[in-house]
Write an enzyme that holds these catalytic residues in place. Structure first.
Site, PDB file in Angstrom:
ATOM      1  N   GLY A  31     -25.061  12.892 -50.972  1.00  0.00           N
ATOM      2  CA  GLY A  31     -25.423  13.487 -49.337  1.00  0.00           C
ATOM      3  C   GLY A  31     -25.291  12.423 -48.616  1.00  0.00           C
ATOM      4  O   GLY A  31     -24.929  11.740 -48.484  1.00  0.00           O
ATOM      5  N   HIS A  37     -16.783  11.059 -46.417  1.00  0.00           N
ATOM      6  CA  HIS A  37     -17.101  11.987 -47.870  1.00  0.00           C
ATOM      7  C   HIS A  37     -16.590  13.517 -46.667  1.00  0.00           C
ATOM      8  O   HIS A  37     -15.233  13.749 -48.387  1.00  0.00           O
ATOM      9  CB  HIS A  37     -18.306  12.784 -47.421  1.00  0.00           C
ATOM     10  N   GLN A  61     -30.128   4.676 -60.076  1.00  0.00           N
ATOM     11  CA  GLN A  61     -28.812   4.108 -59.375  1.00  0.00           C
ATOM     12  C   GLN A  61     -29.764   2.815 -58.308  1.00  0.00           C
ATOM     13  O   GLN A  61     -29.424   1.589 -58.037  1.00  0.00           O
ATOM     14  CB  GLN A  61     -27.736   4.118 -58.884  1.00  0.00           C
ATOM     15  N   GLY A 147     -14.309   7.316 -52.770  1.00  0.00           N
ATOM     16  CA  GLY A 147     -14.590   6.229 -51.099  1.00  0.00           C
ATOM     17  C   GLY A 147     -14.079   4.529 -51.511  1.00  0.00           C
ATOM     18  O   GLY A 147     -14.998   4.564 -52.503  1.00  0.00           O
ATOM     19  N   ARG A 187     -25.801   5.401 -44.905  1.00  0.00           N
ATOM     20  CA  ARG A 187     -26.453   4.250 -44.498  1.00  0.00           C
ATOM     21  C   ARG A 187     -26.527   4.186 -43.507  1.00  0.00           C
ATOM     22  O   ARG A 187     -27.468   3.333 -42.519  1.00  0.00           O
ATOM     23  CB  ARG A 187     -26.784   2.916 -45.046  1.00  0.00           C
TER      24      ARG A 187
END
Ligand code: PAF
Length: 280
Positions: A31, A37, A61, A147, A187
């Site tokens: 998300g 994305h 993770q 990606g 991020r």
């Protein structure tokens, strides 16, 4: 767009599409979607009849509880973006749907488990292996799109698919960059304005280090990166390596017959950014 929270609903939908001979493309995400994305969904739509996106911030993770709790979450905006690009299905499970019981599986990614991201984020790729295997087994796509900003992750996922013999093709897609060159990342939205200005130095350093590696060799490129990062008080280098692009083994010299790639992880403030550049 159909939005499902349970894998059983996704499975029923996929089955009905497969019965009509439709091919399925899958884009797993955590998300906080950005154009990187969206480019994966666009690629999936080009190559497959039906495109499925998942949004799940996978706790297994994250090797740092703070990182997990502050990971950006923008579900309403994500849904809008997916609707706009024409994604067919969004799977947005909660933790119980993905992990009805604790996942204790331990994967072995061999050498890939020991270097770069794996070395600096212990357990990270095991968690990626857990969630990606659950998603791929549940959705059973023909192709899955990742990606290449996390270059090592693509290699790990290919190894996972080989090990589990999953009938899916893993497609690696190019990094998308902001106008100033910063690799797109969820991020990035956590950066303050000041940090965002500093973050744009990362692609500049990577470009310059590529030229230095070609002219003066890999150790000169490494020294350059270490020196440049040291000049900026809010930057801290996690790693910079130049590797064989096929195996990720570190290189000490460039060879005309061997594709090389430089990979970096660097903190800007508390935000950890990764990037990679092919050295051609
Ligand atoms: O790259 C990511 O966003 C995540 O690692 C993935 C592949 C969605 C698994 O949680």
């Amino acid at each position: 767009m159909q939005v499902f929270q349970q894998i059983s609903e996704v499975k029923t939908y996929i089955l009905s599409q497969k019965q009509q001979d439709k091919t399925i493309g899958f884009v797993p995400t955590m998300g906080a979607l950005h154009q990187g994305h969206i480019s994966l969904i666009v690629q999936s739509k080009k190559e497959c009849d039906i495109s499925v996106c998942s949004i799940f911030v996978n706790p297994t993770q994250f090797n740092n509880a703070n990182d997990l709790s502050r990971y950006p979450r923008t579900p309403e905006l994500d849904i809008q973006l997916l609707e706009q690009v024409g994604c067919d299905v969004l799977y947005m499970p909660d933790v119980k749907d993905i992990y009805p019981t604790t996942d204790t599986r331990q994967f072995n990614f061999g050498y890939l488990d020991t270097i770069l991201e794996a070395e600096h984020r212990p357990g990270h790729y095991n968690g990626v292996g857990q969630v990606v295997s659950i998603l791929l087994k549940g959705i059973e796509p023909d192709k899955a799109f990742f990606g290449s900003k996390d270059y090592q992750q693509v290699m790990v996922v290919k190894s996972l698919v080989d090990q589990l013999n999953l009938p899916v093709e893993i497609i690696s897609c190019p990094i998308l960059r902001e106008n100033d060159g910063l690799a797109m990342s969820s991020r990035n939205m956590l950066l303050t304005l000041e940090e965002r200005k500093i973050a744009k130095l990362v692609p500049k350093m990577m470009e310059e280090s590529r030229e230095i590696a070609k002219k003066n060799g890999i150790s000169a490129a490494k020294s350059y990166i270490h020196n440049e990062v040291a000049k900026v008080s809010i930057m801290k280098l996690d790693y910079y390596e130049v590797c064989n692009a096929d195996t990720l083994e570190p290189l000490t010299a460039l060879k005309p017959t061997q594709q090389a790639i430089s990979l970096i992880a660097v903190f800007v403030g508390n935000i950890r950014l990764i990037d990679n550049w092919m050295i051609d």
